[in-house]
Scaffold this motif. Structure first.
Motif, short mmCIF file in Angstrom:
data_model
loop_
_atom_site.label_atom_id
_atom_site.label_comp_id
_atom_site.label_asym_id
_atom_site.label_seq_id
_atom_site.Cartn_x
_atom_site.Cartn_y
_atom_site.Cartn_z
N UNK A 328 44.28 -48.63 -39.02
CA UNK A 328 43.36 -49.77 -39.03
C UNK A 328 44.00 -50.98 -38.37
N UNK A 329 44.58 -50.73 -37.19
CA UNK A 329 45.21 -51.81 -36.42
C UNK A 329 44.71 -51.73 -34.98
N UNK A 330 44.93 -52.84 -34.26
CA UNK A 330 44.59 -52.88 -32.85
C UNK A 330 45.70 -53.61 -32.11
N UNK A 331 46.06 -53.08 -30.97
CA UNK A 331 47.12 -53.64 -30.14
C UNK A 331 46.52 -53.98 -28.78
N UNK A 332 46.87 -55.17 -28.26
CA UNK A 332 46.32 -55.62 -26.99
C UNK A 332 47.39 -55.60 -25.91
N UNK A 333 47.01 -55.09 -24.74
CA UNK A 333 47.85 -55.19 -23.56
C UNK A 333 47.10 -56.04 -22.54
N UNK A 334 47.76 -57.07 -22.03
CA UNK A 334 47.10 -58.03 -21.12
C UNK A 334 47.74 -57.97 -19.73
N UNK A 335 46.91 -57.70 -18.73
CA UNK A 335 47.34 -57.72 -17.33
C UNK A 335 46.68 -58.90 -16.64
N UNK A 336 47.37 -59.44 -15.63
CA UNK A 336 46.89 -60.64 -14.95
C UNK A 336 46.93 -60.45 -13.44
N UNK A 337 45.85 -60.91 -12.78
CA UNK A 337 45.79 -60.94 -11.32
C UNK A 337 45.47 -62.38 -10.94
N UNK A 338 46.49 -63.19 -10.55
CA UNK A 338 46.24 -64.62 -10.31
C UNK A 338 45.29 -64.90 -9.16
N UNK A 339 45.34 -64.09 -8.10
CA UNK A 339 44.52 -64.38 -6.93
C UNK A 339 45.14 -65.47 -6.08
N UNK A 340 44.31 -66.16 -5.30
CA UNK A 340 44.77 -67.21 -4.38
C UNK A 340 44.73 -68.58 -5.04
N UNK A 341 45.68 -69.43 -4.65
CA UNK A 341 45.67 -70.80 -5.14
C UNK A 341 44.64 -71.61 -4.36
N UNK A 342 43.92 -72.49 -5.06
CA UNK A 342 42.90 -73.33 -4.43
C UNK A 342 43.47 -74.73 -4.18
N UNK A 343 42.94 -75.35 -3.10
CA UNK A 343 43.38 -76.69 -2.73
C UNK A 343 42.21 -77.66 -2.77
N UNK A 344 42.56 -78.91 -2.94
CA UNK A 344 41.58 -80.00 -3.06
C UNK A 344 40.87 -80.21 -1.72
N UNK A 345 39.52 -80.17 -1.73
CA UNK A 345 38.75 -80.41 -0.51
C UNK A 345 38.22 -81.83 -0.46
#
Length: 419
Positions: A328-345
């Motif tokens: 009666x437990x749950x374990x989380x695995x988290x993956x991340x894909x940052x992508x491209x950084x955005x710049x001020x227009x």
């Protein structure tokens, strides 16, 4: 009415009869059609008396009844000394789809099907895309409701709740959800369940959609309290009761909560520029916490925000839960894909008065091309604070995925601007 075709031999034979005897008495009436056609049903729809004189008009009326079902692209006939042969060619558009009855709560499904099969020749739980068979079913439903004292309007449309089906519904009078009784409810969750009951009360009733709404809503309350294996039964329905201009259907469901689940672990596969420590702080999920889908959704949102604050507006957070039904437990695995950084227009300050726009331009000195991160947002807020506007100003961000730039827009109410 759908047009029908006739074999020339039939016309010649009937035309050759004396004017005073334009009838024909076939020794046999049979159907000539592919094996997939229910010939007995077709004869029932034709409704021609056997061993009786028939006129051309009677035969054509019988064929018209068959054509009107929409099941056939070609309906014809031939006659000879021994038999009247009705020739049928199934239509490509006669593809049958299951009939779904959304809110006919006066009958159990099997009972309603039996009544319709007895009333509508050719109906066996499915309806064609085109033709009058659906109209005949609608008419039969209106008659059945009238016998219950209900003057109703019935509608039919395709692709309803059940995919690839014809959905028939009572559109007038309205059939709505009345009281929802939840059996075996936990006292600690009564307040949240009351909110569910209040929200569903008065909503349009549909047997499939309402069942899903009740089960999803109740299960959501329990799962957010850690009861991940909760089971809510499909609601049973009461006889509909007249309630002003509507009919209300009371529902009863039984809840089986199961065991409470806890978090056994949170594994973060951090990607720069956000650290594992920052992501853990944003997620705020710790071993021993109650396992909650709401907490998981909040953690996902907060971890995405952690990347957005670094200018990564397209960051993806992928949480994979590993549920252990024995422990009666749950374990989380988290993956991340940052992508491209955005710049001020750019920043749109047109919501401000002209003198306020000029003052903002002097106070805000970040050039286009800077990273669109939390530092940029802070600089915008500081510039606004220096104006001492006396009314709140909102800030909307419009990222452009094509250029990986972000446009910022100041928002204010008309009344505040007037001040």
């Amino acid at each position: 009415m759908r047009p029908l075709s006739r074999a020339l031999s039939a016309l010649l034979l009937l035309a050759s009869l004396p004017a005073f005897a334009q009838t024909y008495t076939p020794k046999q009436i049979r159907i000539d059609a592919p094996p997939t056609v229910d010939t007995a049903e077709a004869l029932r729809i034709a409704a021609l008396p056997a061993n009786s004189p028939l006129t051309k008009q009677q035969i054509e009326a019988a064929l018209q009844r068959i054509a009107d079902t929409g099941l056939f692209s070609d309906v014809g006939y031939t006659v000879n000394a021994t038999a009247l042969v009705i020739k049928l060619t199934p239509s490509a558009s006669s593809q049958l789809q299951p009939a779904h009855f959304s809110n006919f709560v006066w009958w159990q499904p099997a009972e309603l099907e039996s009544l319709l099969e007895a009333a509508v020749p050719g109906y066996h739980g499915q309806l064609p895309v085109a033709g009058t068979l659906t109209d005949q079913v609608k008419t039969a439903l209106v008659s059945l409701l009238h016998a219950k004292g209900v003057d109703a309007t019935v509608d039919a449309h395709q692709n309803g709740f059940a995919a690839d089906s014809v959905t028939l519904s009572i559109v007038s009078p309205s059939i709505v959800i009345g009281d929802l009784q939840l059996q075996n409810a936990l006292p600690s969750l009564l307040l949240q369940l009351k909110a569910v009951q209040h929200r569903l009360h008065g909503e349009d009733f549909d047997i499939a959609e309402t069942t899903k709404a009740v089960q999803d809503s109740v299960n959501d309350v329990y799962q957010n309290a850690g009861y991940l294996a909760v089971d809510t039964s499909a609601p049973t329905t009461s006889a509909p009761r007249k309630d002003l201009l509507t009919y209300a259907v009371d529902l009863t469901s039984t809840i089986t909560p199961g065991e409470i689940y806890h978090v056994s672990g949170l594994h973060l596969k951090a990607q720069p520029p956000v650290s594992e420590a920052d992501l853990a702080k944003a997620a705020n999920i710790k071993p021993g916490d109650l396992a909650s889908p709401a907490a998981q959704r909040l953690a996902t949102s907060e971890m995405k925000l952690a990347y957005a604050n670094q200018g990564y507006f397209d960051a993806k957070v992928l949480i994979t839960p590993h549920q252990d039904d024995k422990a009666h437990t749950i374990e989380y695995t988290c993956d991340f894909v940052p992508g491209e950084v955005y710049h001020f227009a750019s920043i749109d300050t047109s919501a401000l008065a002209l003198d306020q726009q000029a003052a903002f331009a002097r106070a805000f000195t970040v050039p286009p091309g800077a990273v669109a991160d939390a530092n940029l947002t802070t600089a915008i807020q500081h510039a606004l604070q220096s104006l001492n506007l006396g009314f709140p100003v909102g800030l909307n961000v419009h990222p452009d995925p094509a250029t990986h730039t972000a446009k910022f827009v100041l928002k204010t109410t008309a009344s505040a601007h007037a001040k």
